[in-house]
Design a protein around this motif. Structure first.
Motif, PDB file in Angstrom:
ATOM      1  N   ARG A 152      34.248  36.857  43.792  1.00 48.98           N
ATOM      2  CA  ARG A 152      33.927  38.519  43.644  1.00 48.98           C
ATOM      3  C   ARG A 152      35.154  39.366  44.314  1.00 48.98           C
ATOM      4  O   ARG A 152      35.726  40.320  43.664  1.00 48.98           O
ATOM      5  N   ARG A 153      35.342  38.950  45.585  1.00 48.23           N
ATOM      6  CA  ARG A 153      36.544  39.552  46.162  1.00 48.23           C
ATOM      7  C   ARG A 153      37.761  39.490  45.513  1.00 48.23           C
ATOM      8  O   ARG A 153      38.490  40.229  45.401  1.00 48.23           O
ATOM      9  N   VAL A 154      38.081  38.167  44.970  1.00 42.87           N
ATOM     10  CA  VAL A 154      39.444  37.873  44.310  1.00 42.87           C
ATOM     11  C   VAL A 154      39.316  38.703  43.011  1.00 42.87           C
ATOM     12  O   VAL A 154      40.321  39.139  42.792  1.00 42.87           O
ATOM     13  N   ASP A 155      38.436  38.837  42.302  1.00 39.82           N
ATOM     14  CA  ASP A 155      38.354  39.357  40.940  1.00 39.82           C
ATOM     15  C   ASP A 155      38.546  41.066  41.350  1.00 39.82           C
ATOM     16  O   ASP A 155      39.273  41.375  40.354  1.00 39.82           O
ATOM     17  N   GLU A 156      38.167  41.591  42.376  1.00 38.03           N
ATOM     18  CA  GLU A 156      38.172  42.923  42.508  1.00 38.03           C
ATOM     19  C   GLU A 156      39.854  43.253  42.858  1.00 38.03           C
ATOM     20  O   GLU A 156      40.342  44.431  42.853  1.00 38.03           O
ATOM     21  N   GLN A 157      40.619  42.188  43.629  1.00 41.62           N
ATOM     22  CA  GLN A 157      41.916  42.453  43.719  1.00 41.62           C
ATOM     23  C   GLN A 157      42.958  41.964  42.886  1.00 41.62           C
ATOM     24  O   GLN A 157      44.087  42.668  43.249  1.00 41.62           O
ATOM     25  N   MET A 158      42.768  41.044  42.138  1.00 40.28           N
ATOM     26  CA  MET A 158      43.632  40.617  41.639  1.00 40.28           C
ATOM     27  C   MET A 158      43.792  41.405  40.047  1.00 40.28           C
ATOM     28  O   MET A 158      42.789  42.082  39.764  1.00 40.28           O
TER      29      MET A 158
END
Length: 171
Positions: free
Chosen positions: A100-106
């Motif tokens: 989820r954190r990755v999806d928010e930033q990529m």
């Protein structure tokens, strides 16, 4: 080496590359002129699982929207597969929270076409090289020896390749 990371002194991606990616919106907090980078899986683990301090500058730049992290669905899938490996279970990753954190930033983008300009010895890493070139990224941030071996040839094409500590802004 990443001098100017926070400045706007870069050229925009060509129209074709812009069409291939999903444009970030103002709601994403990512400036439309933010420079682009491609980040390989090992560095993503450094950022979000191991919290490696050598990548703090990168974590801060991503969180502040000062850098557009380009990633394809295959890159995200690779990360998800790696998070399930027994080797990482000692760190007890919460794979869903990390993703989820990755999806928010990529910035999700379409897969890039293969390029004959720069070939990686490890075919599994070629997707990172192809995207960095097609997406007109300034940086390909990696710890992989086969990717790092392309550094000199990539510079001739306008792409800086290095580890987080090699590419960290000075100062």
């Amino acid at each position: 080496m990443l001098q100017g990371l926070l400045s706007n002194d870069h050229s925009p991606a060509p129209a074709a590359a812009q069409e291939q990616r999903l444009a970030p919106s103002a709601a994403d907090g990512i400036g439309p002129d933010a420079p682009a980078a491609v980040i390989d899986t090992n560095v993503v683990l450094d950022l979000f699982l191991f919290r490696d301090t050598r990548a703090d500058w990168l974590r801060r730049a991503l969180a502040a929207g000062q850098l557009r992290w380009l990633a394809t669905p295959a890159m995200r899938d690779e990360l998800e597969q790696v998070l399930g490996r027994a080797l990482l279970q000692a760190w007890r990753p919460d794979a869903q929270a990390l993703l989820r954190r990755v999806d928010e930033q990529m910035t999700p983008v379409a897969p890039a076409p293969a390029t004959p300009l720069l070939r990686c010895r490890d075919g599994a890493d070629q997707m990172f090289v192809d995207l960095a070139l097609a997406g007109r990224a300034r940086w390909l941030i990696s710890r992989d020896r086969d990717v790092l071996a392309l550094r000199r040839r990539a510079l001739a094409l306008g792409l800086a390749i290095g580890t987080p500590e090699q590419l960290a802004p000075e100062g």
